[in-house]
Design a protein around this motif. Structure first.
Motif, PDB file in Angstrom:
ATOM      1  N   ARG A 100      -2.581  -0.770   4.308  1.00 14.49           N
ATOM      2  CA  ARG A 100      -2.362  -1.635   5.474  1.00 14.49           C
ATOM      3  C   ARG A 100      -1.668  -2.932   5.070  1.00 14.49           C
ATOM      4  NH1 ARG A 100      -7.630  -3.176   8.771  1.00 14.49           N
ATOM      5  NH2 ARG A 100      -7.578  -0.973   9.414  1.00 14.49           N
ATOM      6  N   LYS A 101      -1.970  -3.430   3.883  1.00 19.44           N
ATOM      7  CA  LYS A 101      -1.342  -4.664   3.403  1.00 19.44           C
ATOM      8  C   LYS A 101       0.159  -4.480   3.184  1.00 19.44           C
ATOM      9  CE  LYS A 101      -5.235  -7.163   1.521  1.00 19.44           C
ATOM     10  NZ  LYS A 101      -5.690  -8.052   0.440  1.00 19.44           N
ATOM     11  N   GLN A 102       0.587  -3.225   3.083  1.00 18.72           N
ATOM     12  CA  GLN A 102       2.015  -2.927   2.956  1.00 18.72           C
ATOM     13  C   GLN A 102       2.562  -2.297   4.237  1.00 18.72           C
ATOM     14  OE1 GLN A 102       3.353  -1.255  -0.844  1.00 18.72           O
ATOM     15  NE2 GLN A 102       1.316  -1.589  -1.719  1.00 18.72           N
ATOM     16  N   ASN A 103       1.839  -2.516   5.349  1.00 19.45           N
ATOM     17  CA  ASN A 103       2.234  -1.982   6.663  1.00 19.45           C
ATOM     18  C   ASN A 103       2.398  -0.465   6.634  1.00 19.45           C
ATOM     19  OD1 ASN A 103       2.413  -4.597   7.938  1.00 19.45           O
ATOM     20  ND2 ASN A 103       4.307  -4.910   6.781  1.00 19.45           N
ATOM     21  N   GLU A 105      -0.485   1.798   6.980  1.00 16.27           N
ATOM     22  CA  GLU A 105      -1.786   2.402   7.286  1.00 16.27           C
ATOM     23  C   GLU A 105      -1.638   3.830   7.796  1.00 16.27           C
ATOM     24  OE1 GLU A 105      -5.854   1.639   9.912  1.00 16.27           O
ATOM     25  OE2 GLU A 105      -4.297   0.094   9.844  1.00 16.27           O
TER      26      GLU A 105
END
Length: 207
Positions: A100-103, A105
């Motif tokens: 999710r931190k790298q878009n 998810e």
């Protein structure tokens, strides 16, 4: 777009979420311009190094058969003979948070589901999750750092608590939140129109 939010509570290793995937895809695509959609990890099973008892393995395999029959989802039953199954989905959930931190998810969720259900890989194992992250092209230095740090486990526990606070105790679950009021939606696994119409009706009721 309304200020309301549609929460989708799920676990990447939840077989009913896998069965719901085609229907959810239609719901999401139909509503994403009308309401904010937010994914929430429900955390099906905490970390364990203990092998799953054979009775539980048979029970879960029977769930797969039911989902296959009722929803048409595909499963690779070689998973049960090729792996040492553990009742542990938190590692996969932490991998989702790191992605999710790298878009990424949804890409990570799809990789986990396909790896688990179609390719008989075990997403309870960190090395499997790291390989899946690499397969979808994530920055691996960042992913492994985020995946393994203690703050990611804490973030997962907080997200699980948020899911429970809405009533997200089973997966998948859907909730519409508007003006401080949370409405649980019944899950129609077959017909996406049921959910789409209900969400639109709730949106229309928002002053």
């Amino acid at each position: 777009m309304t200020t309301a939010t549609l929460y989708y509570v799920y676990d990447p290793m939840c077989s009913w979420c896998w069965g719901f995937k085609p229907t959810w895809g239609i719901i999401e695509n139909s509503l994403k311009q009308e309401i904010t959609i937010q994914y929430v990890l429900g955390g099906l099973a905490p970390d364990t190094d203990v092998a799953m008892p054979e009775a539980m393995q048979r029970q879960i395999a029977s769930y797969w058969q039911r989902i296959e029959q009722e929803l048409g989802a595909e499963f690779n039953y070689e998973f049960w003979s090729k792996n040492t199954p553990r009742r542990a989905t938190y590692p996969a959930c932490r991998a989702i948070l790191a992605a999710r931190k790298q878009n990424a998810e949804q890409a990570m969720n799809q990789a986990i589901q396909q790896g688990y259900y179609l390719q008989a890989k075990n997403p309870s194992d960190n090395n499997v999750l790291i390989a899946l992250a690499q397969d979808i092209g994530l920055d691996m230095v960042q992913f492994e750092t985020d995946f393994l740090r203690q703050s990611t486990q804490q973030a997962l526990l907080e997200e699980i608590q948020f899911a429970r606070s809405m009533g997200g105790n089973s997966f998948p679950s859907l909730f519409v939140s508007q003006q401080g009021r949370v409405t649980a939606l019944p899950i129609d696994y077959i017909n996406p129109t049921t959910t789409i119409k209900l969400v639109r009706r709730l949106i229309a009721e928002t002053p």
